[in-house]
Motif scaffolding. Sequence first.
Motif, PDB file in Angstrom:
ATOM      1  N   VAL A   1      -3.767   4.909   7.133  1.00 25.92           N
ATOM      2  CA  VAL A   1      -4.717   5.839   7.449  1.00 25.92           C
ATOM      3  C   VAL A   1      -4.225   6.712   8.799  1.00 25.92           C
ATOM      4  O   VAL A   1      -4.439   8.099   9.125  1.00 25.92           O
ATOM      5  N   GLY A   2      -3.868   5.918   9.742  1.00 26.12           N
ATOM      6  CA  GLY A   2      -3.365   6.517  10.929  1.00 26.12           C
ATOM      7  C   GLY A   2      -2.352   7.436  10.733  1.00 26.12           C
ATOM      8  O   GLY A   2      -2.126   8.648  11.474  1.00 26.12           O
ATOM      9  N   MET A   3      -1.361   6.989   9.802  1.00 22.62           N
ATOM     10  CA  MET A   3      -0.354   7.956   9.542  1.00 22.62           C
ATOM     11  C   MET A   3      -0.768   9.404   8.636  1.00 22.62           C
ATOM     12  O   MET A   3      -0.237  10.195   9.402  1.00 22.62           O
ATOM     13  N   PHE A   4      -1.679   9.070   7.926  1.00 24.53           N
ATOM     14  CA  PHE A   4      -2.278  10.256   7.123  1.00 24.53           C
ATOM     15  C   PHE A   4      -2.871  11.337   8.245  1.00 24.53           C
ATOM     16  O   PHE A   4      -2.707  12.546   8.147  1.00 24.53           O
ATOM     17  N   MET A   5      -3.266  10.755   9.363  1.00 22.04           N
ATOM     18  CA  MET A   5      -4.140  11.888  10.377  1.00 22.04           C
ATOM     19  C   MET A   5      -3.277  12.216  11.116  1.00 22.04           C
ATOM     20  O   MET A   5      -3.644  12.986  12.201  1.00 22.04           O
ATOM     21  N   MET A   6      -1.807  12.140  11.428  1.00 18.84           N
ATOM     22  CA  MET A   6      -0.996  12.648  12.138  1.00 18.84           C
ATOM     23  C   MET A   6      -0.484  14.137  11.731  1.00 18.84           C
ATOM     24  O   MET A   6      -0.081  14.772  12.429  1.00 18.84           O
ATOM     25  N   SER A   7      -0.786  14.607  10.720  1.00 18.27           N
ATOM     26  CA  SER A   7      -0.439  15.941  10.041  1.00 18.27           C
ATOM     27  C   SER A   7      -0.690  17.043  10.892  1.00 18.27           C
ATOM     28  O   SER A   7      -0.182  18.079  10.992  1.00 18.27           O
TER      29      SER A   7
ATOM     30  N   THR B   1       0.912  -1.512   0.111  1.00 20.39           N
ATOM     31  CA  THR B   1      -0.125   0.042   0.109  1.00 20.39           C
ATOM     32  C   THR B   1       0.976   1.160  -0.006  1.00 20.39           C
ATOM     33  O   THR B   1       0.360   2.236  -0.679  1.00 20.39           O
ATOM     34  N   GLY B   2       1.950   1.202   0.617  1.00 24.93           N
ATOM     35  CA  GLY B   2       2.758   2.286   0.822  1.00 24.93           C
ATOM     36  C   GLY B   2       3.463   2.580  -0.517  1.00 24.93           C
ATOM     37  O   GLY B   2       3.284   3.598  -1.032  1.00 24.93           O
ATOM     38  N   VAL B   3       4.088   1.389  -1.403  1.00 24.55           N
ATOM     39  CA  VAL B   3       4.604   1.708  -2.711  1.00 24.55           C
ATOM     40  C   VAL B   3       3.606   2.331  -3.564  1.00 24.55           C
ATOM     41  O   VAL B   3       3.551   3.148  -4.398  1.00 24.55           O
ATOM     42  N   LEU B   4       2.354   1.777  -3.560  1.00 26.21           N
ATOM     43  CA  LEU B   4       1.109   2.540  -4.366  1.00 26.21           C
ATOM     44  C   LEU B   4       0.729   3.817  -4.053  1.00 26.21           C
ATOM     45  O   LEU B   4       0.791   4.681  -4.986  1.00 26.21           O
ATOM     46  N   LEU B   5       1.186   4.332  -2.843  1.00 26.74           N
ATOM     47  CA  LEU B   5       0.776   5.561  -2.302  1.00 26.74           C
ATOM     48  C   LEU B   5       2.103   6.285  -3.028  1.00 26.74           C
ATOM     49  O   LEU B   5       1.845   7.666  -3.548  1.00 26.74           O
ATOM     50  N   VAL B   6       3.196   6.031  -2.764  1.00 32.95           N
ATOM     51  CA  VAL B   6       4.654   6.526  -3.349  1.00 32.95           C
ATOM     52  C   VAL B   6       4.527   7.041  -4.959  1.00 32.95           C
ATOM     53  O   VAL B   6       4.781   8.060  -5.468  1.00 32.95           O
ATOM     54  N   LYS B   7       3.643   5.968  -5.439  1.00 30.57           N
ATOM     55  CA  LYS B   7       3.655   5.932  -6.932  1.00 30.57           C
ATOM     56  C   LYS B   7       2.404   6.800  -7.443  1.00 30.57           C
ATOM     57  O   LYS B   7       2.012   6.986  -8.442  1.00 30.57           O
TER      58      LYS B   7
ATOM     59  N   GLY C   1      -6.776   5.175  -5.814  1.00 33.28           N
ATOM     60  CA  GLY C   1      -7.180   4.163  -5.055  1.00 33.28           C
ATOM     61  C   GLY C   1      -6.431   3.209  -4.333  1.00 33.28           C
ATOM     62  O   GLY C   1      -6.652   1.958  -4.254  1.00 33.28           O
ATOM     63  N   ALA C   2      -5.099   3.817  -4.071  1.00 30.28           N
ATOM     64  CA  ALA C   2      -4.135   3.019  -3.434  1.00 30.28           C
ATOM     65  C   ALA C   2      -4.664   1.986  -2.375  1.00 30.28           C
ATOM     66  O   ALA C   2      -4.204   0.807  -2.353  1.00 30.28           O
ATOM     67  N   LEU C   3      -5.351   2.608  -1.505  1.00 31.31           N
ATOM     68  CA  LEU C   3      -5.980   1.832  -0.184  1.00 31.31           C
ATOM     69  C   LEU C   3      -6.635   0.519  -0.689  1.00 31.31           C
ATOM     70  O   LEU C   3      -6.595  -0.418  -0.070  1.00 31.31           O
TER      71      LEU C   3
ATOM     72  N   GLU D   1      -8.905   8.868   0.760  1.00 32.97           N
ATOM     73  CA  GLU D   1      -8.912   8.465  -0.823  1.00 32.97           C
ATOM     74  C   GLU D   1      -9.453   9.602  -1.541  1.00 32.97           C
ATOM     75  O   GLU D   1      -9.715   9.564  -2.773  1.00 32.97           O
ATOM     76  N   GLY D   2      -9.843  10.861  -0.850  1.00 30.42           N
ATOM     77  CA  GLY D   2     -10.283  12.044  -1.566  1.00 30.42           C
ATOM     78  C   GLY D   2     -11.852  12.335  -1.416  1.00 30.42           C
ATOM     79  O   GLY D   2     -12.266  13.267  -2.136  1.00 30.42           O
ATOM     80  N   GLY D   3     -12.383  11.485  -0.639  1.00 34.70           N
ATOM     81  CA  GLY D   3     -13.884  11.761  -0.461  1.00 34.70           C
ATOM     82  C   GLY D   3     -14.076  13.147   0.324  1.00 34.70           C
ATOM     83  O   GLY D   3     -13.582  13.232   1.391  1.00 34.70           O
TER      84      GLY D   3
END
Length: 430
Positions: free
Chosen positions: A353-359, A181-187, A191-193, A313-315
């Motif tokens: 997603v937990g990582m996303f919410m840290m910002s 999933t991390g690789v898909l996000l980097v690329k 819809g990576a998740l 995911e952009g919702g």
Amino acid sequence: MESLFKLSEKKTTVKTEIVAGVTTFMTMAYILVVNPNILSVTGMDQGAVFTATALSAAFATFLMAFMANLPFALAPGMGLNAFFAFSVCLGMGYSWQFALTAVLIEGLIFIILTLTNVREAIINGMPMVIKNAVSVGIGLFIAFIGFQSAGIIVKNDAVLVGLGNVKDPGVLLALVAIIITGVLLVKNVKGALLIGMIITTIGGVIIGKTAMPASFISTPPSIKPIFWQFVGMEEILSWNMVLVVFTFLFVDLFDTLGTLIGVSTKANMIDENGRIPKVKQALFADAIGTTVGSVLGTSTVTTFVESASGVAEGGRTGLTSFTTGCLFLGSIVLAPIFTAVPPQATAAVLVIVGMFMMSPILKINFDDFTEAIPAFLTIIMMPLTYSIAEGLVFGVISYVLLKAIAGRTKEVHPMMYVVAALFIFKHIAG
């Protein structure tokens, strides 16, 4: 579609919203299995609870979509279902009908509190530092849930928690899922998740951690055994009912507020005054969903923190929640497909997603200790107590006390004094 959900105004597209809705559903689908398993220990019919879970989730999420136009999904809440089953029924010895009645009363009270703007006032009175801290705390909390469900983090009698067996195929699958999933996000794969979950599910089939369903369609079980099952007036007017309803109210109120604040903060939906758009409508969806859910035969319906996966995911609109609601409705007959998703797949998404919410932590002023300490307590206590509500308890009480001691009471919204007092009373009375 445009006029209904205002996609252009929210700078989103139909495709993005649908992918976000599917992603939210996939991270929440576990509730279709877990909720019936938990409530069945009380003597409730497991099949009937499955149908009630799906119907109540679909109904409440549709309300969120059309009343509030927000990308949040609802379903019978974790923690609240455990309190229903293990505390009220098994611990206190009450019938599941008694517990369902308490949920009904809770829902009706929430409708009144929402009509009178009490719940909205509590949200608007929360300082931005707590709102930012809630987002971060929820991030750590859901990441912890992900690690736990995958077996990466396990119970340890010596130090409470520890590292699981990394040689276990299931744990390895979850770790690989996080990397994929991390690789898909980097690329920057859209819809990576969701793609990560599909790949992980396929991997789970290959290594035997999940099985292909024998059939893809099943007849939905009837909800008749649990529909409209409430106790009489004598039990409703008892002191024990008051105590049970109060606990349901407390946990649901602040879990919901914490989730709405945290996910909205992450999605940049909070305006310059720190307010969530259409929060009253969102709270109505929650309150009405709980009331209808009790009639159908399930525990408290609440906004799910896993909605953050769809937001990631952009919702941004109700089309996301509408999509999720449709999938919950469809799951009634397609249960074999959805229950085939292994916990390792959803665990990887929760961690990411937990990582996303840290910002939002970057917005917290750690040089001001009257804000840094409450923020830190909010963040750290959510995963440590396994409760969004308890994180808010520590954050709000410490915020009010420290501001008062520092002589900066003008910075505290009057509603926060009321909330802090309720928190203290709840723990003293409890």
